[in-house]
Design an enzyme around this catalytic site. Structure first.
Site, PDB file in Angstrom:
ATOM      1  N   SER A 142     -16.057 -38.522 -46.003  1.00  0.00           N
ATOM      2  CA  SER A 142     -16.853 -39.103 -44.955  1.00  0.00           C
ATOM      3  C   SER A 142     -16.714 -40.475 -44.173  1.00  0.00           C
ATOM      4  CB  SER A 142     -18.400 -39.336 -45.349  1.00  0.00           C
ATOM      5  OG  SER A 142     -19.122 -39.963 -44.393  1.00  0.00           O
ATOM      6  N   TYR A 155     -24.349 -43.299 -51.855  1.00  0.00           N
ATOM      7  CA  TYR A 155     -23.562 -42.522 -51.127  1.00  0.00           C
ATOM      8  C   TYR A 155     -22.283 -43.134 -50.342  1.00  0.00           C
ATOM      9  CZ  TYR A 155     -22.408 -39.073 -47.391  1.00  0.00           C
ATOM     10  OH  TYR A 155     -21.759 -38.060 -46.671  1.00  0.00           O
TER      11      TYR A 155
END
Length: 283
Positions: A142, A155
């Site tokens: 990501s 995360y």
């Protein structure tokens, strides 16, 4: 790398980016092993793709956040007599809120799925690829992997791990016939934000899963180590190189701060990024 007639295993294949990998690889003639928790969605997708493209598709319903699940998945592939030529580690989810307020159990599952499962899956399937002299491992990271994320601390850290891990293995295997590649999407039009329960994490215009996967497969074919789809996403990912860490934290923290703003706010969200834990794209 030749895809037609080869087997690709995709985790988190029932929707979002994972589903798009399944569709685009099937269109190119790849056989599929589809993995997620939602068996009914996987069966429907497998039926559709086998009829549309004449490929083979196997469905394995599994929660990869559980201890030992990757090993069981590998053994199931052995029992099916399927040699995996492309591994797509796509399954993952996020939590959002003040770290101490988010369920510790949920954040442990987040690390297990986003990190431990990626490591275990790669360790299990890589030796077979090396024996065959070819293969590819695509890990979905990501843009979150390029800087720390206040209020999404776990995360961001998991995606930084995935990016670093993939780049290291790209170097180790660059002359061994195995391609390693990290896909680093920004905000993508999937169930990520609705299920995680916050739009604060959505920055800029959302990309489509279709375009993200098209960019990824093209970059893999070109031998790239990683790709950040979208010019704005790429610029944002490189921003940390030109500002101080504190400036970066202030910028990102301001965007991701939970509504209500207080450390005592109990209105936090501890849902995963996906309604199907083994299942969705991480962005």
């Amino acid at each position: 790398m030749k895809i037609q007639g080869k087997w690709a295993l995709i985790t988190g294949a029932s929707s979002g980016i994972g589903e798009q990998f399944a569709r685009q690889l099937a269109k190119q003639g790849s056989h599929l092993v589809l993995v997620a928790r939602s068996e009914s969605k996987l069966e429907s997708l497998a039926d559709e793709l086998t009829k549309m493209y004449g490929i083979k598709a196997e469905v394995i319903s599994m929660d990869l956040s559980k201890e030992g699940a990757p090993s069981e998945l590998y053994q199931q592939c052995r029992r099916l007599k399927v040699d995996i030529d492309m591994l797509v580690n796509n399954a993952g989810f996020a939590t959002h809120g003040y770290f101490e307020q988010v369920s510790g159990e949920r954040q442990h599952e987040e690390v297990m799925l986003n990190v431990a499962a990626v490591v275990d899956m790669t360790h299990l399937f890589l030796p077979d690829m090396l024996r065959n002299g070819s293969g590819a491992v695509m890990n979905v990271a990501s843009t979150a992997g390029f800087q720390p994320l206040p209020y999404m601390a776990v995360y961001g850290a998991t995606k930084a791990f995935v990016l670093s891990f993939t780049q290291a293995l790209w170097w180790e295997n660059r002359d061994r016939g195995i391609k390693f590649f990290a896909l680093c999407p920004g905000s993508t039009d999937t169930s990520f934000f609705s299920v995680v329960g916050t739009e604060e994490a959505s920055v800029g215009k959302k990309d489509t899963p279709e375009r993200v996967v098209e960019v990824a497969l093209r970059a893999l074919k070109e031998g790239k180590m990683y790709v950040v789809p979208g010019v704005q996403n790429y610029i944002g990912a490189q921003l940390s190189r030109f500002i101080t860490r504190k400036q970066g934290l202030r910028l990102v923290g301001g965007m991701l701060r939970p509504r209500g703003g207080s450390g005592n706010n109990n209105n936090y969200k501890n849902l995963g990024a996906h309604s199907d834990l083994a299942g969705r794209t991480t962005r």
